[in-house]
Motif scaffolding. Structure first.
Motif, PDB file in Angstrom:
ATOM      1  N   TYR A 193       0.930  -1.316  -0.001  1.00  0.00           N
ATOM      2  CA  TYR A 193      -0.101  -0.125  -0.076  1.00  0.00           C
ATOM      3  C   TYR A 193       0.852   1.275   0.142  1.00  0.00           C
ATOM      4  O   TYR A 193       1.804   1.206   0.670  1.00  0.00           O
ATOM      5  CB  TYR A 193      -0.758   0.068   1.288  1.00  0.00           C
ATOM      6  CG  TYR A 193      -1.722   1.364   1.367  1.00  0.00           C
ATOM      7  CD1 TYR A 193      -2.713   1.566   0.422  1.00  0.00           C
ATOM      8  CD2 TYR A 193      -1.521   2.316   2.330  1.00  0.00           C
ATOM      9  CE1 TYR A 193      -3.753   2.787   0.536  1.00  0.00           C
ATOM     10  CE2 TYR A 193      -2.101   3.422   2.487  1.00  0.00           C
ATOM     11  CZ  TYR A 193      -3.257   3.778   1.481  1.00  0.00           C
ATOM     12  OH  TYR A 193      -4.019   4.652   1.472  1.00  0.00           O
ATOM     13  N   ASP A 194       0.239   2.159  -0.793  1.00  0.00           N
ATOM     14  CA  ASP A 194       1.181   3.499  -0.568  1.00  0.00           C
ATOM     15  C   ASP A 194      -0.018   4.616  -1.005  1.00  0.00           C
ATOM     16  O   ASP A 194      -0.979   4.426  -1.643  1.00  0.00           O
ATOM     17  CB  ASP A 194       2.226   3.503  -1.907  1.00  0.00           C
ATOM     18  CG  ASP A 194       2.980   4.809  -1.607  1.00  0.00           C
ATOM     19  OD1 ASP A 194       4.160   4.637  -1.222  1.00  0.00           O
ATOM     20  OD2 ASP A 194       2.639   5.996  -2.210  1.00  0.00           O
ATOM     21  N   VAL A 195       0.211   5.637  -0.354  1.00  0.00           N
ATOM     22  CA  VAL A 195      -1.116   6.614  -0.212  1.00  0.00           C
ATOM     23  C   VAL A 195      -1.151   7.264  -1.686  1.00  0.00           C
ATOM     24  O   VAL A 195      -1.868   8.171  -2.131  1.00  0.00           O
ATOM     25  CB  VAL A 195      -0.678   7.871   0.613  1.00  0.00           C
ATOM     26  CG1 VAL A 195      -0.944   7.238   1.978  1.00  0.00           C
ATOM     27  CG2 VAL A 195       0.588   8.692   0.668  1.00  0.00           C
ATOM     28  N   ARG A 196      -0.019   7.326  -2.638  1.00  0.00           N
ATOM     29  CA  ARG A 196       0.175   7.805  -3.822  1.00  0.00           C
ATOM     30  C   ARG A 196      -0.605   7.045  -4.922  1.00  0.00           C
ATOM     31  O   ARG A 196      -0.391   5.728  -4.969  1.00  0.00           O
ATOM     32  CB  ARG A 196       1.508   8.161  -4.291  1.00  0.00           C
ATOM     33  CG  ARG A 196       2.505   9.278  -3.334  1.00  0.00           C
ATOM     34  CD  ARG A 196       4.037   9.116  -3.542  1.00  0.00           C
ATOM     35  NE  ARG A 196       4.407   7.855  -3.420  1.00  0.00           N
ATOM     36  CZ  ARG A 196       4.949   7.005  -4.356  1.00  0.00           C
ATOM     37  NH1 ARG A 196       5.141   7.424  -5.655  1.00  0.00           N
ATOM     38  NH2 ARG A 196       5.397   5.845  -4.107  1.00  0.00           N
ATOM     39  N   ALA A 197      -1.428   7.712  -5.916  1.00  0.00           N
ATOM     40  CA  ALA A 197      -2.163   7.164  -6.709  1.00  0.00           C
ATOM     41  C   ALA A 197      -1.234   6.187  -7.825  1.00  0.00           C
ATOM     42  O   ALA A 197      -1.584   5.142  -8.124  1.00  0.00           O
ATOM     43  CB  ALA A 197      -3.102   7.910  -7.530  1.00  0.00           C
ATOM     44  N   ASP A 214      -9.627   2.730  -0.739  1.00  0.00           N
ATOM     45  CA  ASP A 214     -10.564   3.762  -1.006  1.00  0.00           C
ATOM     46  C   ASP A 214     -10.591   4.957  -0.508  1.00  0.00           C
ATOM     47  O   ASP A 214     -11.673   5.488  -0.033  1.00  0.00           O
ATOM     48  CB  ASP A 214     -12.222   2.994  -1.178  1.00  0.00           C
ATOM     49  CG  ASP A 214     -13.143   3.808  -1.815  1.00  0.00           C
ATOM     50  OD1 ASP A 214     -12.592   4.677  -2.859  1.00  0.00           O
ATOM     51  OD2 ASP A 214     -14.185   3.792  -1.542  1.00  0.00           O
ATOM     52  N   LEU A 215      -9.265   5.507  -0.229  1.00  0.00           N
ATOM     53  CA  LEU A 215      -9.312   6.855   0.331  1.00  0.00           C
ATOM     54  C   LEU A 215      -8.631   7.821  -0.676  1.00  0.00           C
ATOM     55  O   LEU A 215      -7.980   7.279  -1.744  1.00  0.00           O
ATOM     56  CB  LEU A 215      -8.033   6.637   1.594  1.00  0.00           C
ATOM     57  CG  LEU A 215      -8.829   5.728   2.685  1.00  0.00           C
ATOM     58  CD1 LEU A 215      -7.788   5.666   3.826  1.00  0.00           C
ATOM     59  CD2 LEU A 215      -9.967   6.382   3.539  1.00  0.00           C
ATOM     60  N   GLU A 216      -8.670   9.092  -0.206  1.00  0.00           N
ATOM     61  CA  GLU A 216      -7.962  10.181  -0.823  1.00  0.00           C
ATOM     62  C   GLU A 216      -6.449   9.726  -1.135  1.00  0.00           C
ATOM     63  O   GLU A 216      -5.869   9.511  -0.007  1.00  0.00           O
ATOM     64  CB  GLU A 216      -8.424  11.312  -0.287  1.00  0.00           C
ATOM     65  CG  GLU A 216      -7.385  12.884  -0.740  1.00  0.00           C
ATOM     66  CD  GLU A 216      -7.228  13.867   0.038  1.00  0.00           C
ATOM     67  OE1 GLU A 216      -6.789  14.963  -0.412  1.00  0.00           O
ATOM     68  OE2 GLU A 216      -7.604  13.841   1.199  1.00  0.00           O
ATOM     69  N   THR A 217      -5.905   9.954  -2.398  1.00  0.00           N
ATOM     70  CA  THR A 217      -4.566   9.902  -2.555  1.00  0.00           C
ATOM     71  C   THR A 217      -4.042  11.184  -2.104  1.00  0.00           C
ATOM     72  O   THR A 217      -4.387  12.437  -2.180  1.00  0.00           O
ATOM     73  CB  THR A 217      -4.199   9.365  -4.079  1.00  0.00           C
ATOM     74  OG1 THR A 217      -4.775  10.502  -4.916  1.00  0.00           O
ATOM     75  CG2 THR A 217      -5.031   8.328  -4.373  1.00  0.00           C
ATOM     76  N   LEU A 218      -2.435  11.046  -1.841  1.00  0.00           N
ATOM     77  CA  LEU A 218      -1.657  12.184  -1.141  1.00  0.00           C
ATOM     78  C   LEU A 218      -0.673  12.360  -1.942  1.00  0.00           C
ATOM     79  O   LEU A 218       0.469  12.143  -1.587  1.00  0.00           O
ATOM     80  CB  LEU A 218      -1.457  11.880   0.080  1.00  0.00           C
ATOM     81  CG  LEU A 218      -2.930  11.858   1.033  1.00  0.00           C
ATOM     82  CD1 LEU A 218      -2.254  11.362   2.454  1.00  0.00           C
ATOM     83  CD2 LEU A 218      -3.388  13.116   1.294  1.00  0.00           C
ATOM     84  N   THR A 229      -3.971  14.406   7.211  1.00  0.00           N
ATOM     85  CA  THR A 229      -4.579  14.754   8.359  1.00  0.00           C
ATOM     86  C   THR A 229      -4.839  13.817   9.359  1.00  0.00           C
ATOM     87  O   THR A 229      -4.573  12.390   9.082  1.00  0.00           O
ATOM     88  CB  THR A 229      -6.062  15.359   8.090  1.00  0.00           C
ATOM     89  OG1 THR A 229      -6.871  14.451   7.747  1.00  0.00           O
ATOM     90  CG2 THR A 229      -5.873  16.582   7.008  1.00  0.00           C
ATOM     91  N   GLU A 230      -5.083  13.993  10.522  1.00  0.00           N
ATOM     92  CA  GLU A 230      -5.010  12.925  11.725  1.00  0.00           C
ATOM     93  C   GLU A 230      -6.498  12.383  11.462  1.00  0.00           C
ATOM     94  O   GLU A 230      -6.130  10.934  11.565  1.00  0.00           O
ATOM     95  CB  GLU A 230      -5.003  13.487  13.075  1.00  0.00           C
ATOM     96  CG  GLU A 230      -5.005  12.454  14.221  1.00  0.00           C
ATOM     97  CD  GLU A 230      -4.025  11.347  13.912  1.00  0.00           C
ATOM     98  OE1 GLU A 230      -4.241  10.291  14.208  1.00  0.00           O
ATOM     99  OE2 GLU A 230      -2.799  11.688  13.665  1.00  0.00           O
ATOM    100  N   ASP A 231      -7.299  12.704  10.859  1.00  0.00           N
ATOM    101  CA  ASP A 231      -8.595  11.782  10.770  1.00  0.00           C
ATOM    102  C   ASP A 231      -8.271  10.704   9.705  1.00  0.00           C
ATOM    103  O   ASP A 231      -8.749   9.685   9.706  1.00  0.00           O
ATOM    104  CB  ASP A 231      -9.728  12.914  10.241  1.00  0.00           C
ATOM    105  CG  ASP A 231     -10.305  13.471  11.368  1.00  0.00           C
ATOM    106  OD1 ASP A 231     -10.239  13.150  12.531  1.00  0.00           O
ATOM    107  OD2 ASP A 231     -10.726  14.596  11.076  1.00  0.00           O
ATOM    108  N   ARG A 232      -7.628  11.309   8.373  1.00  0.00           N
ATOM    109  CA  ARG A 232      -7.219  10.464   7.291  1.00  0.00           C
ATOM    110  C   ARG A 232      -6.436   9.412   8.023  1.00  0.00           C
ATOM    111  O   ARG A 232      -6.560   7.963   7.660  1.00  0.00           O
ATOM    112  CB  ARG A 232      -6.613  10.945   6.149  1.00  0.00           C
ATOM    113  CG  ARG A 232      -6.514  10.167   4.950  1.00  0.00           C
ATOM    114  CD  ARG A 232      -5.326  10.532   3.918  1.00  0.00           C
ATOM    115  NE  ARG A 232      -5.721   9.731   2.820  1.00  0.00           N
ATOM    116  CZ  ARG A 232      -5.064   8.531   2.744  1.00  0.00           C
ATOM    117  NH1 ARG A 232      -4.407   7.990   3.764  1.00  0.00           N
ATOM    118  NH2 ARG A 232      -4.993   7.858   1.545  1.00  0.00           N
ATOM    119  N   ALA A 233      -5.604   9.602   8.760  1.00  0.00           N
ATOM    120  CA  ALA A 233      -4.416   8.805   9.140  1.00  0.00           C
ATOM    121  C   ALA A 233      -5.220   7.694   9.982  1.00  0.00           C
ATOM    122  O   ALA A 233      -4.804   6.521  10.037  1.00  0.00           O
ATOM    123  CB  ALA A 233      -3.160   9.370  10.091  1.00  0.00           C
ATOM    124  N   ALA A 234      -6.098   8.194  10.912  1.00  0.00           N
ATOM    125  CA  ALA A 234      -6.574   7.193  11.718  1.00  0.00           C
ATOM    126  C   ALA A 234      -7.554   6.148  10.963  1.00  0.00           C
ATOM    127  O   ALA A 234      -7.606   5.062  11.238  1.00  0.00           O
ATOM    128  CB  ALA A 234      -7.916   7.788  12.825  1.00  0.00           C
TER     129      ALA A 234
END
Length: 375
Positions: A193-197, A214-218, A229-234
């Motif tokens: 897994y990686d946060v980049r699309a 299925d989360l926003e990419t960064l 953000t902390e919400d996204r990290a959680a």
């Protein structure tokens, strides 16, 4: 012009900034290469190897040096012995070495930090961060396989079938992709897994399954991920938990130079892993992706063995030194004109990597940290 190769003195540093097989590249540019005695010993290169390649072994190589090549930043006492106008090229973490940067400025030493080389296509051959990450990623997978008390590959025998190990890799930069590739070559079933699309396709190209949360990419600058953000990290930790709980081995590689590594995995997540499971945290030295990991140590969290990385490329000093030395040769070649060391500060690579020159700090974030905003 002399190029001096120093013997590393930092504890645990086994690499060397130049290897014998590349000395000829520097002498062909017109440089005389001087090497401190024993500089290559820990990496498997003898003084005789350097002499056979055309370098000289000189206990006073640092005296009167023109260009000094190193892996780690030079010690303060060595910097203060350098003549005005000397150039140093090494790793130089400016946020942690501000007093050293001030000394380099005051002594009017020109210093280049290899980790500041811009991440552009033209600079790929000079990208020491990537070359050393390649080594670290390979090493992480080998460590995980060594610590895991079961096979990585599927084995089908007359006595029965042994299923393959399940490996999860978090972070798919250079180190992560190399960890994925190595784990796959060893026969494991790998998910990553990686946060980049863009990373999902790279993960699949290595033969691994890309985890989709299925989360926003960064996407961030320079190929790195931007902070979340902390919400996204959680939410990310929540969604990753079942993958980690089912893994035999977890390898984490998410880090950005100069910043604290993001905590991707909590202690509670590790405690859900099964008996004999293994966690390898490459980012332990910069804060850790795994809560509770310790750089350079192996600790127990729940039923898992947790290995914290510390200067991981130095654990494979031969190949790490060869790759790093080639990066430096390419960088020196860029800054050589008509047989002389003559950096062009209008060049994007040269300007980006330079920290100090002519009694000034040219790296603007460091200059502001030490001297305050321009008036």
């Amino acid at each position: 012009m002399d190029v001096t190769v120093v013997r590393e003195t930092r504890e645990g540093e086994t690499r060397v900034a130049m290897v014998p097989e590349l000395v000829g590249k520097l002498t062909a540019l017109g440089y005389t290469v001087r090497v401190e005695p024993g500089a290559g010993d820990a990496a498997g290169f003898t003084d005789a190897d350097y002499e056979a390649a055309g370098a000289s072994i000189d206990p006073d190589a640092i005296t009167g040096a023109s260009v000094v090549l190193a892996v780690q930043p030079l010690p303060v006492d060595v910097v203060r012995r350098l003549p005005e106008g000397t150039t140093t090229i090494s790793f130089l973490p400016v946020n942690q070495q501000q007093s050293l940067v001030a000394d380099l400025r005051d002594i009017k030493v020109t210093s280049f930090a290899v980790e500041l080389v811009p991440r552009i296509s033209r600079a790929q051959s000079m990208d020491a961060l990537s070359s050393q990450a390649l080594v670290a990623g390979y090493r992480c997978a080998v460590v995980a396989a060594g610590l895991l008390r079961r096979f990585f590959p599927l084995n089908m025998t007359a006595a029965g079938t042994v299923p393959p190990a399940d490996v999860v890799v978090l972070g798919a930069g250079v180190a992560g992709l190399q960890a994925i590739a190595t784990a796959k070559r060893l026969g494991a079933v790998v998910k990553a897994y990686d946060v980049r699309a863009a990373a999902a396709e790279e993960i699949r190209s290595m033969g691994a399954q890309a985890i989709d949360l299925d989360l926003e990419t960064l996407e961030g600058a320079g190929g790195y991920a931007r902070e979340m953000t902390e919400d996204r990290a959680a939410r990310q930790r929540e969604l990753l938990t079942p993958y980690i709980a089912a893994a035999d081995a977890l390898i984490t590689t998410a880090a950005v130079p100069g910043r604290t590594a993001p905590v991707l995995v909590t202690r509670e997540m590790v405690e859900q892993m099964g008996p004999g499971s293994v966690v390898v945290d490459l980012a332990a030295e910069s804060g850790g992706n795994v809560e509770g990991s310790q750089p350079g140590e192996v600790v127990r969290i729940g039923r898992a063995t947790v290995w914290g990385g510390a200067n991981v490329p130095a654990q494979m000093p031969g190949p790490a030194s060869r790759l790093y030395a080639q990066n430096l040769v390419n960088l020196v070649t860029l800054m050589t004109a008509d047989g002389a060391f003559a950096p062009d500060f209008d060049d994007e690579i040269v300007a980006g990597a330079c920290v100090t020159h002519g009694g000034r700090i040219l790296h603007e974030p460091t200059r502001q940290a030490l001297e305050g905003p321009s008036q």
